[in-house]
Design a protein around this motif. Structure first.
Motif, mmCIF file in Angstrom:
data_model
loop_
_atom_site.group_PDB
_atom_site.id
_atom_site.type_symbol
_atom_site.label_atom_id
_atom_site.label_comp_id
_atom_site.label_asym_id
_atom_site.label_seq_id
_atom_site.Cartn_x
_atom_site.Cartn_y
_atom_site.Cartn_z
ATOM 1 N N GLU A 184 27.694 108.896 149.461
ATOM 2 C CA GLU A 184 28.411 108.391 150.638
ATOM 3 C C GLU A 184 29.903 108.727 150.574
ATOM 4 O OE1 GLU A 184 28.713 107.500 153.626
ATOM 5 O OE2 GLU A 184 26.583 107.764 153.867
ATOM 6 N N LYS A 185 30.559 108.614 151.738
ATOM 7 C CA LYS A 185 31.989 108.810 151.795
ATOM 8 C C LYS A 185 32.711 107.522 151.432
ATOM 9 C CE LYS A 185 33.602 106.577 154.673
ATOM 10 N NZ LYS A 185 33.583 105.099 155.018
ATOM 11 N N GLY A 212 22.804 97.689 151.010
ATOM 12 C CA GLY A 212 23.754 96.909 151.804
ATOM 13 C C GLY A 212 23.642 97.256 153.278
ATOM 14 N N GLY A 213 24.705 96.952 154.020
ATOM 15 C CA GLY A 213 24.677 97.088 155.478
ATOM 16 C C GLY A 213 24.345 98.497 155.944
ATOM 17 N N TYR A 214 24.943 99.500 155.342
ATOM 18 C CA TYR A 214 24.742 100.860 155.855
ATOM 19 C C TYR A 214 23.303 101.327 155.618
ATOM 20 C CZ TYR A 214 25.944 105.547 157.358
ATOM 21 O OH TYR A 214 25.996 106.740 158.044
ATOM 22 N N HIS A 227 30.165 105.514 143.084
ATOM 23 C CA HIS A 227 29.550 106.761 143.567
ATOM 24 C C HIS A 227 29.390 107.784 142.449
ATOM 25 C CE1 HIS A 227 30.803 106.160 148.091
ATOM 26 N NE2 HIS A 227 30.051 105.181 147.628
ATOM 27 N N ARG A 243 28.326 112.012 158.287
ATOM 28 C CA ARG A 243 27.417 112.133 159.433
ATOM 29 C C ARG A 243 28.049 112.896 160.594
ATOM 30 N NH1 ARG A 243 29.637 108.087 162.500
ATOM 31 N NH2 ARG A 243 30.842 106.673 161.213
ATOM 32 N N TRP A 255 34.389 93.838 148.872
ATOM 33 C CA TRP A 255 34.748 94.915 147.943
ATOM 34 C C TRP A 255 35.695 95.929 148.575
ATOM 35 C CZ3 TRP A 255 33.786 99.921 149.191
ATOM 36 C CH2 TRP A 255 32.749 100.208 150.086
ATOM 37 N N ARG A 256 35.680 96.091 149.892
ATOM 38 C CA ARG A 256 36.562 97.079 150.524
ATOM 39 C C ARG A 256 38.040 96.717 150.368
ATOM 40 N NH1 ARG A 256 32.097 97.774 153.893
ATOM 41 N NH2 ARG A 256 31.532 99.962 154.159
ATOM 42 N N ASN A 316 32.535 102.401 146.594
ATOM 43 C CA ASN A 316 33.060 103.732 146.281
ATOM 44 C C ASN A 316 33.236 104.024 144.788
ATOM 45 O OD1 ASN A 316 33.214 103.642 149.028
ATOM 46 N ND2 ASN A 316 35.433 103.267 149.093
ATOM 47 N N TYR A 349 37.710 109.959 157.870
ATOM 48 C CA TYR A 349 37.229 110.483 159.159
ATOM 49 C C TYR A 349 38.361 111.199 159.901
ATOM 50 C CZ TYR A 349 33.037 107.575 158.747
ATOM 51 O OH TYR A 349 31.851 107.022 158.324
HETATM 52 P P1 NAD Z 1 27.835 96.805 151.727
HETATM 53 O O1 NAD Z 1 28.851 95.885 151.144
HETATM 54 O O2 NAD Z 1 27.128 96.381 152.954
HETATM 55 O O3 NAD Z 1 26.738 97.128 150.619
HETATM 56 C C1 NAD Z 1 27.067 97.459 149.308
HETATM 57 C C2 NAD Z 1 25.811 97.442 148.457
HETATM 58 O O4 NAD Z 1 26.192 97.699 147.104
HETATM 59 C C3 NAD Z 1 25.100 96.078 148.467
HETATM 60 O O5 NAD Z 1 23.711 96.281 148.472
HETATM 61 C C4 NAD Z 1 25.505 95.452 147.138
HETATM 62 O O6 NAD Z 1 24.551 94.556 146.625
HETATM 63 C C5 NAD Z 1 25.639 96.689 146.252
HETATM 64 N N1 NAD Z 1 26.532 96.485 145.103
HETATM 65 C C6 NAD Z 1 26.247 96.855 143.847
HETATM 66 N N2 NAD Z 1 27.252 96.527 143.025
HETATM 67 C C7 NAD Z 1 28.193 95.929 143.762
HETATM 68 C C8 NAD Z 1 29.450 95.357 143.468
HETATM 69 N N3 NAD Z 1 29.956 95.362 142.234
HETATM 70 N N4 NAD Z 1 30.162 94.839 144.489
HETATM 71 C C9 NAD Z 1 29.688 94.849 145.755
HETATM 72 N N5 NAD Z 1 28.490 95.380 146.096
HETATM 73 C C10 NAD Z 1 27.744 95.906 145.107
HETATM 74 O O7 NAD Z 1 28.553 98.211 151.930
HETATM 75 P P2 NAD Z 1 28.127 99.377 152.903
HETATM 76 O O8 NAD Z 1 28.807 99.216 154.214
HETATM 77 O O9 NAD Z 1 26.667 99.547 152.885
HETATM 78 O O10 NAD Z 1 28.850 100.617 152.188
HETATM 79 C C11 NAD Z 1 28.285 101.270 151.060
HETATM 80 C C12 NAD Z 1 28.826 102.692 150.997
HETATM 81 O O11 NAD Z 1 28.474 103.378 152.189
HETATM 82 C C13 NAD Z 1 30.353 102.803 150.897
HETATM 83 O O12 NAD Z 1 30.698 103.873 150.079
HETATM 84 C C14 NAD Z 1 30.796 103.077 152.314
HETATM 85 O O13 NAD Z 1 32.007 103.806 152.398
HETATM 86 C C15 NAD Z 1 29.623 103.899 152.824
HETATM 87 N N6 NAD Z 1 29.470 103.775 154.280
HETATM 88 C C16 NAD Z 1 29.416 104.903 155.008
HETATM 89 C C17 NAD Z 1 29.277 104.840 156.373
HETATM 90 C C18 NAD Z 1 29.182 106.103 157.178
HETATM 91 O O14 NAD Z 1 29.270 106.018 158.398
HETATM 92 N N7 NAD Z 1 28.962 107.256 156.551
HETATM 93 C C19 NAD Z 1 29.211 103.595 157.006
HETATM 94 C C20 NAD Z 1 29.235 102.448 156.222
HETATM 95 C C21 NAD Z 1 29.371 102.548 154.847
#
Ligand code: NAD
Length: 377
Positions: free
Chosen positions: A135-136, A47-49, A118, A164, A204-205, A115, A222
């Motif tokens: 991840e957090k 996903g995005g991160y 995880h 991070r 999902w959030r 989350n 955080y």
């Molecule tokens: P996102 O929505 O962009 O990506 C989620 C990924 O999970 C996608 O690839 C999606 O296809 C997959 N996925 C699998 N099963 C899923 C379902 N049932 N519903 C939705 N998506 C599903 O989310 P993100 O921003 O990449 O966040 C992912 C994790 O990373 C989270 O735990 C978030 O808290 C963490 N995160 C951490 C930071 C940081 O700075 N440390 C920043 C962003 C996200």
């Protein structure tokens, strides 16, 4: 500065993805005289991160590299294989993921899923004999954090949370001031972490089953973290309040939470987290001075200043790059693990205490954390 994910992402997209990805081979190579190979990281969830932060950072890490991916979307898999030179034997889906146990090119599994997923994937990774970055927030309950920690201990693999900030030089400067006391002891700490969420209401959030909670588990961790490194100690109690101004949008998860903490030396802590307001700051008040980071929790560049008028400034480096290299170094050399599983579990204990306090009308909830998850610099 707005700290919406879009701002983070577009900033990085312009910078890091502008370089030719293929010109920087993602293949392992020797990084020191001992011919030690870089550790192979597999990202679970693209996903995005993963896409905008972790994968670009892994092009420049010194001790690890992007070796594999785990995705539920075959077309994404193909795109990533092309972009990052990932061989097809290092590509998994959520069903055949456990076969990763047989793949010696993968040393670390980095779980970057919603989350509530995880714990399952971190435990499966540990059972496959892989080191784990989760991840957090670490999981959606303390019980799940325990299950992850136990699985990693049993398998003899290392575990870290994707905090991070614990590798960030600005954070470390605050920790140094707290430890070395040039301004005396900490009397008060205040930290804010939030952003305005107005996007897809079905994300999902905003779905408690997938997220485990709202602003508190997403951004609040955080602010919990910065309250703790801003005092150098764990809180001994917490009380909290919840505010809801857009219940039609935040149907299932918390929108805005404030909390107050007491620390063992008498310092008082204040926390604000929200999915309805941009907030990104840490203020630490010492007996004879203060330090402020603003912005504090975003991807950087961060900024800081002290009561002496001194600006705090470090050359900008990807936090994710430093974080993943710190963990790989920990595995390779036994150096400090700056974000161990106990830290993630401790924060989830505080999260659960905050929700309990809210449920009980703001009652003060005692905490008995000792030094759990405190890592000194
Ligand atoms: P996102 O929505 O962009 O990506 C989620 C990924 O999970 C996608 O690839 C999606 O296809 C997959 N996925 C699998 N099963 C899923 C379902 N049932 N519903 C939705 N998506 C599903 O989310 P993100 O921003 O990449 O966040 C992912 C994790 O990373 C989270 O735990 C978030 O808290 C963490 N995160 C951490 C930071 C940081 O700075 N440390 C920043 C962003 C996200």
């Amino acid at each position: 500065m707005k700290i919406s994910r879009r701002t983070f992402n577009t900033k990085l997209a312009g910078g890091l993805l502008g370089v030719s990805l293929l010109s920087k081979s993602a293949l392992a190579y020797n990084f020191d005289k001992k011919n030690q190979r870089k550790l192979g990281v597999a990202l679970v969830g693209l996903g995005g991160y993963s896409k905008w932060q972790l994968a670009p950072a892994l092009l420049d890490t010194k001790y690890c590299y992007l070796a594999g991916i785990v995705t539920g979307t075959p077309s994404k898999g193909k795109e990533w294989m092309r972009t990052y030179n990932i061989p097809k034997e290092n590509v998994y889906n959520y069903d055949n993921f456990d076969e990763i146990a047989k793949n010696s090119a993968i040393d670390i599994v980095y779980v970057v899923l919603p989350n509530s997923m995880h714990a399952d994937f971190s435990i499966r990774a540990a059972k496959a004999g892989k080191h784990v970055i989760c991840e957090k927030p670490m999981a959606v309950s303390v019980a799940e954090c325990d299950a992850i920690i136990n699985a990693c201990n049993k398998a003899g693999v290392k575990l870290s949370v994707g905090y991070r900030m614990q590798s960030d030089p600005y954070t470390n400067e605050v920790k140094r001031l707290v430890k070395e006391k040039p301004f005396g002891t900490v009397q008060y700490v205040s930290s804010d972490a939030g952003y305005y969420s107005g996007g897809n209401p079905n994300q999902w959030r905003l779905n408690k089953k997938l997220s485990g909670g709202g602003a508190l588990v997403n951004m609040g961790v955080y602010a919990i973290q910065s309250n703790i490194y801003g005092t150098g100690t764990n809180p001994i109690s917490v009380s909290a309040q919840e505010f809801s101004t857009r219940p039609e949008y935040f149907k299932d998860t918390d929108e805005t939470i404030t909390a107050q903490m007491q620390f063992p030396n008498g310092a008082v802590g204040n926390l604000f987290t929200s999915h309805n307001a941009n907030a990104n700051r840490l203020f630490v008040s010492f007996k004879s001075g203060w330090v402020e980071l603003n912005p504090c929790h975003s991807y950087g560049p961060l900024a800081g200043r002290t009561s002496e008028g001194r600006g705090i400034s470090f050359p900008h480096r990807s936090q994710q790059l430093i974080q993943m290299d710190d963990f790989a170094k920990h595995i390779l050399t036994g150096s400090t693990n700056f974000a161990p599983g106990e830290m993630g579990k401790r924060d989830m204990i505080i999260v659960e205490a905050i929700y309990k306090s809210i449920k009980e009308g703001g009652k003060t909830i005692p905490l008995n954390l000792g030094n759990m998850g405190i890592v000194s610099i």
